[in-house]
Design an enzyme around this catalytic site. Sequence first.
Site, PDB file in Angstrom:
ATOM      1  N   ASP A 287      31.831  42.479  31.708  1.00  0.00           N
ATOM      2  CA  ASP A 287      31.484  41.856  32.994  1.00  0.00           C
ATOM      3  C   ASP A 287      30.196  41.033  32.822  1.00  0.00           C
ATOM      4  OD1 ASP A 287      33.630  43.106  34.352  1.00  0.00           O
ATOM      5  OD2 ASP A 287      32.479  44.968  34.429  1.00  0.00           O
TER       6      ASP A 287
ATOM      7  N   THR B  86      42.863  40.130  23.934  1.00  0.00           N
ATOM      8  CA  THR B  86      42.760  41.117  25.013  1.00  0.00           C
ATOM      9  C   THR B  86      43.499  40.562  26.240  1.00  0.00           C
ATOM     10  OG1 THR B  86      40.817  40.259  26.164  1.00  0.00           O
ATOM     11  CG2 THR B  86      40.401  41.531  24.166  1.00  0.00           C
TER      12      THR B  86
ATOM     13  N   GLU C 225      35.971  50.340  21.281  1.00  0.00           N
ATOM     14  CA  GLU C 225      35.901  49.198  22.195  1.00  0.00           C
ATOM     15  C   GLU C 225      35.307  49.716  23.505  1.00  0.00           C
ATOM     16  OE1 GLU C 225      39.547  47.371  23.566  1.00  0.00           O
ATOM     17  OE2 GLU C 225      38.472  45.682  24.456  1.00  0.00           O
TER      18      GLU C 225
ATOM     19  N   ASP D  88      34.653  34.478  27.444  1.00  0.00           N
ATOM     20  CA  ASP D  88      34.993  33.102  27.821  1.00  0.00           C
ATOM     21  C   ASP D  88      33.891  32.518  28.700  1.00  0.00           C
ATOM     22  OD1 ASP D  88      35.515  34.868  29.950  1.00  0.00           O
ATOM     23  OD2 ASP D  88      36.762  33.346  30.933  1.00  0.00           O
TER      24      ASP D  88
ATOM     25  N   GLU E 262      36.351  53.457  28.467  1.00  0.00           N
ATOM     26  CA  GLU E 262      36.423  52.795  29.770  1.00  0.00           C
ATOM     27  C   GLU E 262      35.706  53.664  30.804  1.00  0.00           C
ATOM     28  OE1 GLU E 262      37.503  49.769  31.080  1.00  0.00           O
ATOM     29  OE2 GLU E 262      36.812  50.739  32.909  1.00  0.00           O
TER      30      GLU E 262
ATOM     31  N   LYS F  41      24.332  37.208  38.400  1.00  0.00           N
ATOM     32  CA  LYS F  41      23.049  37.133  39.114  1.00  0.00           C
ATOM     33  C   LYS F  41      21.925  37.659  38.221  1.00  0.00           C
ATOM     34  CE  LYS F  41      24.960  37.359  43.683  1.00  0.00           C
ATOM     35  NZ  LYS F  41      25.586  38.233  44.640  1.00  0.00           N
TER      36      LYS F  41
HETATM   37  N1  SAM Z   1      38.086  44.322  27.509  1.00  0.00           N
HETATM   38  C1  SAM Z   1      39.128  44.053  28.469  1.00  0.00           C
HETATM   39  C2  SAM Z   1      39.696  42.692  28.254  1.00  0.00           C
HETATM   40  O1  SAM Z   1      39.077  41.897  27.517  1.00  0.00           O
HETATM   41  O2  SAM Z   1      40.763  42.398  28.778  1.00  0.00           O
HETATM   42  C3  SAM Z   1      38.623  44.230  29.921  1.00  0.00           C
HETATM   43  C4  SAM Z   1      37.555  43.277  30.353  1.00  0.00           C
HETATM   44  S1  SAM Z   1      36.978  43.631  32.006  1.00  0.00           S
HETATM   45  C5  SAM Z   1      36.229  42.152  32.508  1.00  0.00           C
HETATM   46  C6  SAM Z   1      35.547  44.648  31.694  1.00  0.00           C
HETATM   47  C7  SAM Z   1      35.878  46.135  31.580  1.00  0.00           C
HETATM   48  O3  SAM Z   1      34.706  46.857  31.268  1.00  0.00           O
HETATM   49  C8  SAM Z   1      36.405  46.740  32.882  1.00  0.00           C
HETATM   50  O4  SAM Z   1      37.588  47.473  32.610  1.00  0.00           O
HETATM   51  C9  SAM Z   1      35.280  47.656  33.353  1.00  0.00           C
HETATM   52  O5  SAM Z   1      35.749  48.758  34.081  1.00  0.00           O
HETATM   53  C10 SAM Z   1      34.659  48.044  32.040  1.00  0.00           C
HETATM   54  N2  SAM Z   1      33.225  48.415  32.128  1.00  0.00           N
HETATM   55  C11 SAM Z   1      32.294  47.797  32.878  1.00  0.00           C
HETATM   56  N3  SAM Z   1      31.086  48.373  32.706  1.00  0.00           N
HETATM   57  C12 SAM Z   1      31.284  49.390  31.834  1.00  0.00           C
HETATM   58  C13 SAM Z   1      30.423  50.359  31.265  1.00  0.00           C
HETATM   59  N4  SAM Z   1      29.120  50.405  31.590  1.00  0.00           N
HETATM   60  N5  SAM Z   1      30.923  51.251  30.401  1.00  0.00           N
HETATM   61  C14 SAM Z   1      32.254  51.227  30.073  1.00  0.00           C
HETATM   62  N6  SAM Z   1      33.124  50.335  30.597  1.00  0.00           N
HETATM   63  C15 SAM Z   1      32.638  49.426  31.456  1.00  0.00           C
END
Ligand code: SAM
Length: 217
Positions: free
Chosen positions: A119, A193, A44, A155, A69, A123
Amino acid sequence: MRLRNNPDAMPFLEEQADLVFINPRDHLGKWHEVLGNNNPIAIEIGMGKGDFIIENARRNPDINYIGIEKYSTVLTIAVKKYLEMEALPNLRFMKEDAAVLGEVFAENEIDTVYLNFSDPWPKKRHSKRRLTYASFLDVYKNILKEKGHLIFKTDNRPFFEYSLVSMNNYGVCFHDVCLDLHHSEGYEDNVMTEYEKKFSPFGPIYRIDIDFGEMNG
Ligand code: SAM
């Protein structure tokens, strides 16, 4: 997920050498050896606080799971949560950026990639940062086995639409597209999640299941 940087996070993670891969590039092409079996490997990317990967590992002991992560502060939360639970020999964690996973895993080493609530970078000028942008699809295509799946949930409708087009333009094979995961038949085994629990009361969850098989062949 933006959290205030925890200066204790890296020292804590470094102490968990049996559980957390801090320098994962050392194991390129040797993951089955490192994990001690030939079971499938699911990752993941952007795991956040870990609920999804921990529950999957609990349900599927014959699959190796690696929660990846980018930020040590977030990863520490997931690892601490896990350490309070019953140990799962098929679960490990990794601090790494999605962009360099081609230097961590060899071609065809991974069976399943999960992207959950990545994320959205709304933009347009940030579109290259979206984890479904073509350069990231290159990474997943290379590390996934020929019939390996990429499963994406969000979502965020604009991000879902963008991802659908990005994947289609890339030429992937779509196995399934679901427009309302929590109100559709056939997804009863869905593992939620943290973001999914938080945001699903406000609207549908979208899900896409693809492979790159024909392209790898
Ligand atoms: N997957 C989890 C959930 O659904 O609850 C967390 C979603 S959160 C919006 C997005 C996660 O991706 C964050 O913890 C962020 O630090 C991580 N993340 C963002 N860009 C990333 C990257 N390039 N490589 C690894 N993790 C990343």
